[in-house]
Enzyme design. Structure first.
Site, PDB file in Angstrom:
ATOM      1  N   GLU A  75       0.828  -1.219   0.000  1.00 46.22           N
ATOM      2  CA  GLU A  75       0.000   0.000   0.000  1.00 46.22           C
ATOM      3  C   GLU A  75       0.860   1.265   0.000  1.00 46.22           C
ATOM      4  O   GLU A  75       0.429   2.303  -0.489  1.00 46.22           O
ATOM      5  CB  GLU A  75      -0.940   0.028   1.223  1.00 46.22           C
TER       6      GLU A  75
ATOM      7  N   HIS B  26       8.483 -26.768  -1.735  1.00 49.79           N
ATOM      8  CA  HIS B  26       7.902 -27.887  -2.486  1.00 49.79           C
ATOM      9  C   HIS B  26       6.733 -27.433  -3.346  1.00 49.79           C
ATOM     10  O   HIS B  26       5.942 -28.258  -3.811  1.00 49.79           O
ATOM     11  CB  HIS B  26       7.490 -28.997  -1.512  1.00 49.79           C
TER      12      HIS B  26
ATOM     13  N   LYS C  30     -14.102  -0.443  -4.219  1.00 50.54           N
ATOM     14  CA  LYS C  30     -15.214  -0.086  -3.324  1.00 50.54           C
ATOM     15  C   LYS C  30     -16.302   0.633  -4.100  1.00 50.54           C
ATOM     16  O   LYS C  30     -17.491   0.357  -3.917  1.00 50.54           O
ATOM     17  CB  LYS C  30     -14.722   0.831  -2.201  1.00 50.54           C
TER      18      LYS C  30
HETATM   19  O1  PA5 Z   1      -3.357   1.038   6.026  1.00 51.68           O
HETATM   20  C1  PA5 Z   1      -4.482   1.476   5.851  1.00 51.68           C
HETATM   21  O2  PA5 Z   1      -4.749   2.675   6.030  1.00 51.68           O
HETATM   22  C2  PA5 Z   1      -5.626   0.562   5.487  1.00 51.68           C
HETATM   23  O3  PA5 Z   1      -5.202  -0.723   5.286  1.00 51.68           O
HETATM   24  C3  PA5 Z   1      -6.691   0.555   6.582  1.00 51.68           C
HETATM   25  O4  PA5 Z   1      -6.077   0.178   7.776  1.00 51.68           O
HETATM   26  C4  PA5 Z   1      -7.825  -0.398   6.271  1.00 51.68           C
HETATM   27  O5  PA5 Z   1      -8.370  -0.077   5.032  1.00 51.68           O
HETATM   28  C5  PA5 Z   1      -8.898  -0.338   7.345  1.00 51.68           C
HETATM   29  O6  PA5 Z   1      -9.361   0.952   7.493  1.00 51.68           O
HETATM   30  P1  PA5 Z   1     -10.207   1.394   8.751  1.00 51.68           P
HETATM   31  O7  PA5 Z   1      -9.349   1.267   9.939  1.00 51.68           O
HETATM   32  O8  PA5 Z   1     -10.603   2.801   8.464  1.00 51.68           O
HETATM   33  O9  PA5 Z   1     -11.405   0.475   8.834  1.00 51.68           O
END
Ligand code: PA5
Length: 448
Positions: free
Chosen positions: A288, A309, A423
């Site tokens: 990310e 394996h 989303k």
């Molecule tokens: O690193 C990030 O920001 C994301 O992976 C969020 O943690 C994830 O999408 C969950 O978001 P939230 O805590 O708003 O539910």
């Protein structure tokens, strides 16, 4: 003084020179300085940098609430996704019994929810919860993420029916934004205990906030040790401008040089299946943070020797686009030795008397040699032992390495705009208010 984790780059010397790494690490100091001065992209999300010093202020309250949940229940369901779940799971699984029903800490089991919307998973979970005396920690910074919100709606309904509304409220803890989001309102309305996720800390950098620390404490793990480890890692990375001695600069520089040398895929390797979820956390952190604007190294992971394996063949002889980062644990406590067998039918007597850990170490060394000789550079992250202290070191080390590496790539390592794309389509297909027009268009497209 305790030893620290360190990075060994000998396994990349056939691909890039150690002089190049030294020069690139020197350049990386500039990116560390940008990070510390708060002048780089995403500079409103740097609260995690000081967490090793700041996390301690909440430790006592976290421990108190963890103790309460452990006293009223023997199972805790942790509801969350992405950065609101992976860090806790990484640490808990790394330090728990390999067979969950025989956890060393038999008094408390952690179960995870809200990280998928699979119907069977939820049906199975609700079936299991019928027979459990459980509590719930629900974690969402935005308070609106669909997966945990749906899971929490179902689990809240279950826990309230099972124990009654007021007992349920006593065993639900919400971790969310201080003021915003549906989860904050829900928590206030129902009188749940809450913790705040600071505005300046993004999900994947939040393990050392209550997001990670509360579930980890409920699992019976010493969060003070974890924080101490992170502090030690901050001293050797954040507070250390020596490019020869700062493992974060060396790691960030090396992986970027490997990318330039035609290796866009990094595999995190472990020889301890308990580290499986640590690699899941790491994949999210780097994936990310770096994967944007057509840039980034693709983070993958394997559990060895299991995957030798399956994926071992590809790694050894497939496209030469890979490099590996091995989590190399120095010592494992002596627990299992190979016994002698009189007839030696299985021809294993040459191993008799050896610890299984020694055999695993030979597999690790043998694999590293085979892979480097086969065209796969290997970076080793050496870890003195698998415990809370060194997990704390690893967490901070990888976080700061990731931020520096993102700056080397010239991206903002603290946003994740691409996560929204799926989303929007899903909301459109589900007719979420505000998405009706998009839904119509998408359905037309699907008909074609
Ligand atoms: O690193 C990030 O920001 C994301 O992976 C969020 O943690 C994830 O999408 C969950 O978001 P939230 O805590 O708003 O539910």
């Amino acid at each position: 003084m305790k030893e620290n984790i360190n990075v060994n780059v000998n396994g990349v010397s056939d691909f890039i020179s150690l002089e190049e790494i030294a020069a690139h690490s020197k350049l990386a100091v500039r990116h560390l300085e940008t990070l510390l001065s708060g002048t780089g992209p995403g500079n409103d999300f740097l609260g995690w940098l000081r967490l090793p010093e700041n996390a301690g202020t909440q430790t006592a309250r976290i421990e108190k609430i963890a103790k309460h949940l452990r006293s009223v229940s023997n199972t805790t369901v942790v509801v969350g996704i992405g950065g609101s779940y992976l860090g806790a799971r990484a640490v808990i699984e790394a330090l728990s019994h390999s067979f969950p029903h025989h956890q060393k800490d038999k008094n408390h089991e952690i179960i995870y929810a809200g990280h998928n919307v699979c119907e069977e998973y939820m049906a199975d979970l609700l079936e299991v919860l019928e027979h459990r005396n459980y509590s719930v920690i629900v974690i969402s910074k935005s308070g609106t993420t669909m997966e945990p919100a749906i899971a929490f709606r179902l689990i809240k309904d279950h826990v309230e029916r099972k124990f009654g509304k007021s007992v349920a409220a006593d065993r639900i803890v919400a971790i969310t934004d201080a003021t915003k989001g549906a989860l904050r309102s829900l928590a206030e309305l129902n009188g749940y205990e809450t913790f705040e996720i600071p505005d300046d800390i993004g999900g994947r950098y939040s393990v050392l906030t209550p997001v990670g620390l509360l579930p980890i404490a409920v699992a019976g793990i010493d969060i003070r040790e974890l924080i101490e480890g992170a502090k030690a890692a901050a001293a050797i990375t954040r507070d250390n401008k020596d490019p020869q001695k700062n493992p974060a600069l060396i790691y960030a520089a090396t992986r970027n040089l490997l990318l330039q040398a035609g290796k866009p895929l990094e595999i995190m390797v472990n020889f301890h299946p308990k580290l499986h979820y640590f690699a899941e956390w790491w994949k999210q952190l780097f994936g990310e943070s770096e994967g944007k604007e057509g840039k980034g190294i693709f983070p993958a992971s394997v559990d060895f020797t299991t995957d030798l394996h399956s994926l071992g063949q590809y790694i050894q002889e497939g496209q030469r686009i890979l490099f590996e980062t091995v989590l190399s644990i120095k010592s494992s406590p002596a627990k299992v030795k190979i016994p002698v067998e009189k007839d030696d039918q299985d021809q294993l007597n040459y191993l008799a008397g050896k610890q299984l850990g020694e055999i695993n170490k030979s597999a690790e060394i043998g694999t590293i040699i085979a892979h480097t000789e086969g065209g796969v550079p290997v970076i080793s992250v050496n870890i003195p032992s698998l415990d809370a202290y060194y997990l704390g070191q690893l967490i901070y080390f990888f976080e700061i390495s990731c931020a520096i590496s993102g700056y080397i790539l010239d991206v903002n390592p603290f946003d994740q705009p691409g996560v929204e794309a799926y989303k929007k389509n899903m909301f459109a297909l589900l007719n979420k208010p505000g998405y009706e027009e998009a839904g119509k268009k998408l359905r037309e497209k699907l008909k074609q």
